[in-house]
Scaffold this motif. Structure first.
Motif, PDB file in Angstrom:
ATOM      1  N   PHE A 159      12.294  -9.757  -2.142  1.00  0.00           N
ATOM      2  CA  PHE A 159      12.237  -9.027  -3.089  1.00  0.00           C
ATOM      3  C   PHE A 159      12.402  -7.722  -2.836  1.00  0.00           C
ATOM      4  O   PHE A 159      12.548  -6.881  -1.597  1.00  0.00           O
ATOM      5  CB  PHE A 159      11.192  -8.887  -3.948  1.00  0.00           C
ATOM      6  CG  PHE A 159       9.722  -9.991  -4.089  1.00  0.00           C
ATOM      7  CD1 PHE A 159       9.548 -10.593  -5.592  1.00  0.00           C
ATOM      8  CD2 PHE A 159       9.268 -11.234  -3.247  1.00  0.00           C
ATOM      9  CE1 PHE A 159       9.458 -11.651  -6.068  1.00  0.00           C
ATOM     10  CE2 PHE A 159       8.452 -12.326  -3.755  1.00  0.00           C
ATOM     11  CZ  PHE A 159       8.820 -12.396  -5.050  1.00  0.00           C
ATOM     12  N   ARG A 160      13.090  -6.810  -4.019  1.00  0.00           N
ATOM     13  CA  ARG A 160      13.065  -5.525  -3.979  1.00  0.00           C
ATOM     14  C   ARG A 160      11.853  -4.688  -4.367  1.00  0.00           C
ATOM     15  O   ARG A 160      11.881  -4.988  -5.427  1.00  0.00           O
ATOM     16  CB  ARG A 160      14.545  -4.761  -4.118  1.00  0.00           C
ATOM     17  CG  ARG A 160      14.345  -3.393  -4.071  1.00  0.00           C
ATOM     18  CD  ARG A 160      15.743  -3.526  -4.018  1.00  0.00           C
ATOM     19  NE  ARG A 160      16.486  -1.399  -3.422  1.00  0.00           N
ATOM     20  CZ  ARG A 160      17.539  -1.280  -4.216  1.00  0.00           C
ATOM     21  NH1 ARG A 160      18.498  -1.782  -3.583  1.00  0.00           N
ATOM     22  NH2 ARG A 160      17.618  -0.020  -3.063  1.00  0.00           N
ATOM     23  N   GLY A 161      11.073  -3.827  -3.829  1.00  0.00           N
ATOM     24  CA  GLY A 161      10.861  -2.473  -5.133  1.00  0.00           C
ATOM     25  C   GLY A 161      11.570  -1.762  -5.596  1.00  0.00           C
ATOM     26  O   GLY A 161      12.347  -1.796  -5.232  1.00  0.00           O
ATOM     27  N   THR A 162      10.868  -1.717  -7.538  1.00  0.00           N
ATOM     28  CA  THR A 162      11.589  -0.629  -7.952  1.00  0.00           C
ATOM     29  C   THR A 162      10.994   0.314  -8.245  1.00  0.00           C
ATOM     30  O   THR A 162       9.531   0.681  -7.800  1.00  0.00           O
ATOM     31  CB  THR A 162      11.354  -1.127  -9.006  1.00  0.00           C
ATOM     32  OG1 THR A 162      10.093  -1.360  -9.581  1.00  0.00           O
ATOM     33  CG2 THR A 162      12.277  -2.952  -9.036  1.00  0.00           C
ATOM     34  N   GLY A 165       7.581   0.675  -8.988  1.00  0.00           N
ATOM     35  CA  GLY A 165       6.708  -0.381  -8.851  1.00  0.00           C
ATOM     36  C   GLY A 165       6.690  -1.744  -8.731  1.00  0.00           C
ATOM     37  O   GLY A 165       5.632  -2.420  -8.796  1.00  0.00           O
ATOM     38  N   ARG A 166       7.771  -1.973  -9.725  1.00  0.00           N
ATOM     39  CA  ARG A 166       7.634  -3.775  -9.915  1.00  0.00           C
ATOM     40  C   ARG A 166       8.347  -4.250  -8.764  1.00  0.00           C
ATOM     41  O   ARG A 166       8.879  -3.651  -7.715  1.00  0.00           O
ATOM     42  CB  ARG A 166       8.717  -4.266 -11.089  1.00  0.00           C
ATOM     43  CG  ARG A 166       7.392  -3.755 -12.296  1.00  0.00           C
ATOM     44  CD  ARG A 166       8.043  -3.962 -13.760  1.00  0.00           C
ATOM     45  NE  ARG A 166       9.602  -4.659 -13.976  1.00  0.00           N
ATOM     46  CZ  ARG A 166      10.022  -3.311 -14.607  1.00  0.00           C
ATOM     47  NH1 ARG A 166       8.946  -2.227 -15.113  1.00  0.00           N
ATOM     48  NH2 ARG A 166      11.058  -3.560 -14.303  1.00  0.00           N
ATOM     49  N   ALA A 167       8.570  -5.640  -8.015  1.00  0.00           N
ATOM     50  CA  ALA A 167       8.744  -6.669  -7.388  1.00  0.00           C
ATOM     51  C   ALA A 167      10.347  -7.052  -8.390  1.00  0.00           C
ATOM     52  O   ALA A 167       9.611  -7.641  -9.539  1.00  0.00           O
ATOM     53  CB  ALA A 167       8.229  -7.509  -6.633  1.00  0.00           C
ATOM     54  N   THR A 188      12.922  -0.223  -0.267  1.00  0.00           N
ATOM     55  CA  THR A 188      11.972  -1.069   0.010  1.00  0.00           C
ATOM     56  C   THR A 188      12.075  -2.827   0.270  1.00  0.00           C
ATOM     57  O   THR A 188      11.962  -2.616  -0.901  1.00  0.00           O
ATOM     58  CB  THR A 188      10.550  -0.916   0.190  1.00  0.00           C
ATOM     59  OG1 THR A 188      10.096   1.246   0.334  1.00  0.00           O
ATOM     60  CG2 THR A 188       9.272  -1.181   0.556  1.00  0.00           C
ATOM     61  N   TYR A 189      12.350  -3.182   0.715  1.00  0.00           N
ATOM     62  CA  TYR A 189      12.083  -4.853   0.639  1.00  0.00           C
ATOM     63  C   TYR A 189      11.077  -5.564   1.635  1.00  0.00           C
ATOM     64  O   TYR A 189      11.061  -5.663   2.285  1.00  0.00           O
ATOM     65  CB  TYR A 189      13.736  -5.195   1.310  1.00  0.00           C
ATOM     66  CG  TYR A 189      14.735  -4.867   0.329  1.00  0.00           C
ATOM     67  CD1 TYR A 189      16.004  -5.480  -0.355  1.00  0.00           C
ATOM     68  CD2 TYR A 189      15.178  -3.629   1.405  1.00  0.00           C
ATOM     69  CE1 TYR A 189      16.526  -4.919  -1.000  1.00  0.00           C
ATOM     70  CE2 TYR A 189      16.452  -2.958   0.669  1.00  0.00           C
ATOM     71  CZ  TYR A 189      17.068  -4.171  -0.324  1.00  0.00           C
ATOM     72  OH  TYR A 189      18.170  -3.192  -1.270  1.00  0.00           O
ATOM     73  N   PHE A 190      10.524  -6.378   0.602  1.00  0.00           N
ATOM     74  CA  PHE A 190       9.387  -7.516   1.534  1.00  0.00           C
ATOM     75  C   PHE A 190       9.974  -8.997   0.782  1.00  0.00           C
ATOM     76  O   PHE A 190      10.734  -9.232   0.063  1.00  0.00           O
ATOM     77  CB  PHE A 190       7.981  -7.208   1.005  1.00  0.00           C
ATOM     78  CG  PHE A 190       7.878  -6.811  -0.715  1.00  0.00           C
ATOM     79  CD1 PHE A 190       7.356  -8.195  -1.285  1.00  0.00           C
ATOM     80  CD2 PHE A 190       8.748  -6.200  -1.665  1.00  0.00           C
ATOM     81  CE1 PHE A 190       6.830  -7.568  -2.505  1.00  0.00           C
ATOM     82  CE2 PHE A 190       7.959  -5.315  -2.436  1.00  0.00           C
ATOM     83  CZ  PHE A 190       7.388  -6.712  -3.681  1.00  0.00           C
TER      84      PHE A 190
END
Length: 196
Positions: A159-162, A165-167, A188-190
């Motif tokens: 996922f990537r943070g937008t 604050g969404r994924a 930010t990637y998670f």
């Protein structure tokens, strides 16, 4: 101790992975291995899984075909490798070796090991960056890899943070790769790892 088998009391294997049930001896002059058998006992029934004799290797239980093997050409090693462990593989495994001595006596030894197959929850994943690290010039190629342990199969999601604050879901592979980075790829990637 002349011709003694050594093994272990218990082996814990992970479901869907491989495990080795050890059974070894020190080869001794004047004694030839005649037969090697692996016998499994579960739910109070006993069956022979594997037998090695003059005519070769025989896998006698259909559910173990293609999943069990014993080292060839390594004298003294009679260990059993079980691949793709299934939950019903749990049980008591007996390694039995029969030798013939030069004066034609037969000597039998056996050792029994309890095999426990367990399911292992997925571990918290770690992220491995490519060689260039996490601060990378535009135009470079790089990747991030998500790694977790536990019982396979493990599935991964990136996922990537937008800014809100969404994924945003990017990929369902373990590796997230860029062939040419753009400044807009900063962020930010998670990753998430999951098993059954």
């Amino acid at each position: 101790a002349l011709l003694d088998l050594s093994g272990v009391h218990q082996v814990t294997g992970t479901w869907m992975r491989s495990t080795t049930v050890p059974c070894t001896y020190v080869p001794s002059e004047g004694f030839t291995q005649q037969m090697l058998s692996w016998i499994v006992e579960r739910d109070s029934s006993t069956s022979t899984i594997f037998r090695r004799d003059d005519s070769g290797d025989h896998i006698l239980l259909a559910k173990f075909r293609g999943r069990v093997s014993v080292p060839k050409n390594s004298p003294g090693d009679a260990s059993l490798l079980i691949e793709n462990l299934e939950m019903p593989d749990s049980g008591h495994y007996t390694c039995q070796v029969i030798w013939r001595s030069t004066d034609n006596r037969l000597i039998t030894r056996e050792v029994t090991t309890t095999v426990k197959v367990i399911k292992v929850a997925v571990t918290k994943p770690i992220i491995r960056a490519g060689e260039l690290g996490l601060t990378i010039p535009a135009g470079a190629r790089t990747s991030l890899t998500c790694e977790a342990g536990g019982s396979p199969p493990i599935s991964y999601r990136w996922f990537r943070g937008t800014p809100e604050g969404r994924a945003m879901l990017l990929s369902s592979k373990a590796e997230l790769a860029w062939s040419s980075l753009r400044p807009s790829d900063s962020g930010t990637y998670f990753c998430e790892a999951e098993n059954r």
